[in-house]
Write a protein that holds these residues in place. Structure first.
Motif, mmCIF file in Angstrom:
data_model
loop_
_atom_site.group_PDB
_atom_site.id
_atom_site.type_symbol
_atom_site.label_atom_id
_atom_site.label_comp_id
_atom_site.label_asym_id
_atom_site.label_seq_id
_atom_site.Cartn_x
_atom_site.Cartn_y
_atom_site.Cartn_z
ATOM 1 N N LEU A 110 0.817 -1.210 0.000
ATOM 2 C CA LEU A 110 0.000 0.000 0.000
ATOM 3 C C LEU A 110 0.856 1.268 0.000
ATOM 4 O O LEU A 110 0.365 2.348 0.339
ATOM 5 C CB LEU A 110 -0.965 0.005 1.194
ATOM 6 N N ALA A 111 2.121 1.141 -0.387
ATOM 7 C CA ALA A 111 2.991 2.326 -0.464
ATOM 8 C C ALA A 111 2.404 3.308 -1.464
ATOM 9 O O ALA A 111 1.925 2.924 -2.530
ATOM 10 C CB ALA A 111 4.399 1.920 -0.888
ATOM 11 N N GLY A 112 2.399 4.576 -1.102
ATOM 12 C CA GLY A 112 1.846 5.606 -1.967
ATOM 13 C C GLY A 112 0.354 5.808 -1.801
ATOM 14 O O GLY A 112 -0.240 6.640 -2.480
ATOM 15 N N VAL A 113 -0.260 5.058 -0.900
ATOM 16 C CA VAL A 113 -1.694 5.157 -0.644
ATOM 17 C C VAL A 113 -1.912 5.820 0.713
ATOM 18 O O VAL A 113 -1.270 5.451 1.694
ATOM 19 C CB VAL A 113 -2.355 3.758 -0.636
ATOM 20 N N VAL A 114 -2.809 6.790 0.757
ATOM 21 C CA VAL A 114 -3.240 7.360 2.032
ATOM 22 C C VAL A 114 -4.479 6.600 2.460
ATOM 23 O O VAL A 114 -5.420 6.450 1.678
ATOM 24 C CB VAL A 114 -3.524 8.871 1.916
ATOM 25 N N GLU A 117 1.698 -1.192 8.404
ATOM 26 C CA GLU A 117 2.591 -2.319 8.130
ATOM 27 C C GLU A 117 2.624 -2.643 6.633
ATOM 28 O O GLU A 117 3.651 -3.061 6.101
ATOM 29 C CB GLU A 117 2.142 -3.555 8.921
ATOM 30 N N LEU A 118 1.502 -2.417 5.957
ATOM 31 C CA LEU A 118 1.429 -2.667 4.509
ATOM 32 C C LEU A 118 1.948 -1.484 3.695
ATOM 33 O O LEU A 118 1.887 -1.513 2.473
ATOM 34 C CB LEU A 118 -0.011 -2.999 4.105
ATOM 35 N N GLY A 119 2.440 -0.450 4.361
ATOM 36 C CA GLY A 119 3.058 0.671 3.667
ATOM 37 C C GLY A 119 2.173 1.874 3.458
ATOM 38 O O GLY A 119 2.613 2.873 2.891
ATOM 39 N N ALA A 120 0.908 1.814 3.895
ATOM 40 C CA ALA A 120 0.012 2.959 3.725
ATOM 41 C C ALA A 120 0.455 4.116 4.608
ATOM 42 O O ALA A 120 1.038 3.920 5.680
ATOM 43 C CB ALA A 120 -1.422 2.569 4.074
ATOM 44 N N THR A 121 0.171 5.309 4.150
ATOM 45 C CA THR A 121 0.347 6.509 4.959
ATOM 46 C C THR A 121 -0.985 6.770 5.641
ATOM 47 O O THR A 121 -2.022 6.850 4.974
ATOM 48 C CB THR A 121 0.733 7.710 4.071
ATOM 49 N N VAL A 153 -5.511 14.874 5.469
ATOM 50 C CA VAL A 153 -5.677 13.648 4.671
ATOM 51 C C VAL A 153 -5.550 13.957 3.180
ATOM 52 O O VAL A 153 -4.795 13.297 2.450
ATOM 53 C CB VAL A 153 -7.022 12.958 5.001
ATOM 54 N N LEU A 154 -6.281 14.961 2.719
ATOM 55 C CA LEU A 154 -6.239 15.297 1.293
ATOM 56 C C LEU A 154 -4.870 15.835 0.896
ATOM 57 O O LEU A 154 -4.377 15.551 -0.205
ATOM 58 C CB LEU A 154 -7.338 16.294 0.945
ATOM 59 N N GLY A 155 -4.239 16.597 1.777
ATOM 60 C CA GLY A 155 -2.892 17.095 1.492
ATOM 61 C C GLY A 155 -1.885 15.965 1.359
ATOM 62 O O GLY A 155 -1.039 15.973 0.462
ATOM 63 N N ALA A 156 -1.985 14.982 2.232
ATOM 64 C CA ALA A 156 -1.081 13.828 2.149
ATOM 65 C C ALA A 156 -1.311 13.052 0.860
ATOM 66 O O ALA A 156 -0.359 12.653 0.185
ATOM 67 C CB ALA A 156 -1.270 12.916 3.365
ATOM 68 N N ALA A 157 -2.575 12.858 0.489
ATOM 69 C CA ALA A 157 -2.883 12.120 -0.738
ATOM 70 C C ALA A 157 -2.371 12.876 -1.961
ATOM 71 O O ALA A 157 -1.790 12.279 -2.872
ATOM 72 C CB ALA A 157 -4.383 11.871 -0.845
ATOM 73 N N THR A 158 -2.566 14.180 -1.988
ATOM 74 C CA THR A 158 -2.086 14.993 -3.105
ATOM 75 C C THR A 158 -0.569 14.968 -3.170
ATOM 76 O O THR A 158 0.021 14.831 -4.244
ATOM 77 C CB THR A 158 -2.603 16.439 -2.967
#
Length: 171
Positions: free
Chosen positions: A94-98, A124-128, A158-163
């Motif tokens: 899930l790296a790169g996923v918020v 643990e799966l890499g999500a932010t 949340v939206l800032g991290a995703a962007t």
């Protein structure tokens, strides 16, 4: 921004699915691009190599923002959601996923369950996971007051991290 709702409720088209959709819509102002109602993946979750499950994993991993939701079962998230999360083959699946961890329950006794149990597995799966996990009462989740304070405090984060993550993958 690609958005997805992932729901691990043993009942298809559940209140949990509705609640996750409500949360995502309140964050983004629009319906999710994708919905993964995990129970609909069926027996393919019990092994490896099922194409429907693999497609759901790819869809989730390719998203910028995912609300991952479960009802509270035995003070934690459901086994069906665990079966789906186990399908991510690597620790950075899930790296790169918020991600926004969300759980529904009947009362406040398990309000920390999403923070204590669901958030760590997503990380643990890499999500932010830039905001605290969200716990909603299963009878009041659709009322705006149920998410107003959380959304007011964490929406921009949340939206800032995703962007930011989305822009980082383009460079």
């Amino acid at each position: 921004m690609i958005t997805t709702v992932v729901v691990g409720n043993p009942k298809p088209a559940s209140r949990t699915l509705d609640a996750a959709t409500v949360v995502l819509e309140r964050l983004t102002g629009r319906a999710p691009d994708h919905v993964v109602d995990v129970v609909e993946l069926g027996a393919g979750l019990l092994g490896w190599g099922d194409e429907g499950v693999a497609e759901a994993v790819r869809t989730t991993a390719a998203s910028d923002l995912v609300v991952v939701a479960s009802p509270t079962y035995k003070a934690t998230y459901t086994g069906v959601l665990k079966l789906f999360l186990d399908q991510f083959a690597t620790a950075d699946g899930l790296a790169g996923v918020v991600a926004v961890p969300l759980m529904l329950g009947a009362g406040p006794a398990h309000a920390l369950a999403p923070e204590v149990f669901l958030k760590p597995v997503l990380v643990e799966l890499g999500a932010t996971v830039p905001a605290p996990a969200l716990y909603l009462n299963d009878k009041h989740y659709s009322e705006p007051a149920s998410t107003d304070a959380w959304t007011a405090r964490w929406r921009d984060v949340v939206l800032g991290a995703a962007t930011s993550l989305q822009e980082g993958t383009r460079s």
